[in-house]
Design an enzyme around this catalytic site. Sequence first.
Site, PDB file in Angstrom:
ATOM      1  N   HIS A   1      -4.149  13.428   2.814  1.00 35.69           N
ATOM      2  CA  HIS A   1      -5.204  12.730   2.075  1.00 35.69           C
ATOM      3  C   HIS A   1      -6.415  13.660   2.054  1.00 35.69           C
ATOM      4  O   HIS A   1      -6.605  14.452   2.976  1.00 35.69           O
ATOM      5  CB  HIS A   1      -5.523  11.449   2.848  1.00 35.69           C
TER       6      HIS A   1
ATOM      7  N   ASP B   1      -3.971  12.169  11.373  1.00 38.24           N
ATOM      8  CA  ASP B   1      -4.518  11.131  10.508  1.00 38.24           C
ATOM      9  C   ASP B   1      -3.597   9.916  10.640  1.00 38.24           C
ATOM     10  O   ASP B   1      -2.461   9.936  10.167  1.00 38.24           O
ATOM     11  CB  ASP B   1      -4.558  11.646   9.064  1.00 38.24           C
TER      12      ASP B   1
ATOM     13  N   GLN C   1      -2.470   5.543   7.823  1.00 37.60           N
ATOM     14  CA  GLN C   1      -1.322   4.802   7.300  1.00 37.60           C
ATOM     15  C   GLN C   1      -0.265   4.525   8.365  1.00 37.60           C
ATOM     16  O   GLN C   1       0.742   3.890   8.073  1.00 37.60           O
ATOM     17  CB  GLN C   1      -0.677   5.575   6.138  1.00 37.60           C
TER      18      GLN C   1
ATOM     19  N   LYS D   1      -7.619  -1.083   7.223  1.00 42.97           N
ATOM     20  CA  LYS D   1      -6.213  -0.955   6.820  1.00 42.97           C
ATOM     21  C   LYS D   1      -5.279  -1.704   7.768  1.00 42.97           C
ATOM     22  O   LYS D   1      -4.069  -1.722   7.578  1.00 42.97           O
ATOM     23  CB  LYS D   1      -5.821   0.520   6.733  1.00 42.97           C
TER      24      LYS D   1
ATOM     25  N   CYS E   1      -6.054   9.931  -3.818  1.00 44.80           N
ATOM     26  CA  CYS E   1      -6.831  10.859  -2.977  1.00 44.80           C
ATOM     27  C   CYS E   1      -5.953  11.958  -2.408  1.00 44.80           C
ATOM     28  O   CYS E   1      -6.119  12.367  -1.255  1.00 44.80           O
ATOM     29  CB  CYS E   1      -7.556  10.125  -1.855  1.00 44.80           C
TER      30      CYS E   1
END
Lengths: 154, 408
Positions: free
Chosen positions: B121, B198, B201, B224, B362
């Site tokens: 991302h 990261d 997700q 999220k 993104c």
Amino acid sequence: MSSLDNLYRSVIMDHYQSPRNKGSLENPDLTIQLKNPTCGDRITLYMKLENGKINDARFEGEGCSISMSSASMMTQAIKGLEYNQALDLADRFSKMLLGEEVEKEDFEDLEALQGVHQFPARIKCATLAWKAMEKGIKDHDHNHEHEHHDHDQK
Amino acid sequence: MISQEIRKQFPILNQRVNGHPLVYLDNAATVKKRIQVIEATDNYYRNINSNVQRVVHKLITWDTDTYEGAREKVRAFISANSTEEIIFTSGTTASLNLVAQSYGRSYLKKGDEIVITYMEHHSNLIPWQQVAKATGATLKYIPMQQNGTMKLENIKATITKNTKLVAMTQVSNVLGTINPIQEVAKLAHDVGAVIVVDGAQSVPHIKIDVQALDIDFLAFSGHKMGGPTGIGVLYGKKQLLEKMEPVEFGGEMIDVVELYDSTWKELPWKFEGGTPIIAGAVGLGAAIDFIQSIGMEEIEKHETALVNNTLEKMGAIEGVSIYGPMKERSGLITFNIDGVHSHDVATVLDTEGIAVRAGHHCAQPLMNWLNVSATARVSFYLYNTDEEIDIFIKGLKKTKEYFGHVFS
């Protein structure tokens, strides 16, 4: 007409499938690249100018049916217009997308994009090419003021 | 049937969009909020609302308890060793930028390598581009296979003795690929590099144990996983955080301030300058309570069943391209309908009440790698049902037919 059919009028789909004035221009006076950063649509607009008029306009780009058909229609509509006429057309076109009542007598195919008004997320798609044109003309005008009317500079 | 009972606890799901019941399939963008999360933030502003730590009156103890209580919930949720390792930020982007600005700019130098992937991302890419520009370090990309996964041997070959940092997403927000973080962490540590993960997700959808995975830094967002927007987390190993300088100076983060010099508070507060989003932390705590009551294993199981069901049904529709691995993927599917731009797909689905994502997600370098300008994406959460998948599949077929019709 369903709202979808109102958005995707046949004239829009026709411009999307068979875009007018698609491709580059040789020795353009203006080349403007613009992107819609939120969705990735992009356009390169080429224009030839003479005596305060847009003599020719072509475009390249990638994007959805709305952004590409709008670009195609715009290149048709602005050819032969004086700068301020083109800017005025862009202004009225934007206002139509926002749902305002505007003079549409000279709109021709552009009127088909009126349905975009009901899809706020798509308004930016429809205005991408127009923003490129406005930016090009305004920057050109601005630079021209600083050239002290030196007509040899092209 | 886990979903039907749970759905009722998410009030926003109970609405009609364009005359149809909302089918919300954009959970990778943000997960809807459970009523208890909304009530927790509401209660904070109604009954508590004072600043953290500064003042000495009755409300403050409750407040610190709730803000610091949320920190402990986060610690337990990702199995961190200590709350000193849990820094509250505004979200994943802020967390990654904090690591880049503090650790990256101090500990990387010319000739060092930052190893990264094509599937990042923008928020786990641009901070490292900026670090590379500022320090003279170079970015190195791990080759990716056609199905959107990376071979361990390619990862191994890209990480060298010059590698000082590996930045990698655990789950791709476009491809759904689940990266082998534990193995990559080991490869990074073998050459003395740190790994920055990261988790935007992954943390909401997969059970994470930062100690078992041996992650150095993990960034994720509250919204999220059903918490409020504006709250996020940076996990970092204590020994790394201790040697890092704060990047935001001012209120709340200081120990002693003199005319020409100052010292900082201890971890984690030295990284939390200014008044934080207290209600956000409290809401995140409530979201974690809910997730813990269900169990991450259940969430993962439910989403895997949904994604497999959807993949099978989408695969049966001619002219639909699906990106990413067909097996072992997270609960999202990115796709295109041949000849129809993803915006147009999203618009037609929206008229049926189905919310999907369209655009570049993104991840512009990944879109270029895939050689597409934009894609559409569906992504699932615990409250999605098989009935919603059927509605989506019907919508997809309708979209295809609609554009087949207008093009003919």
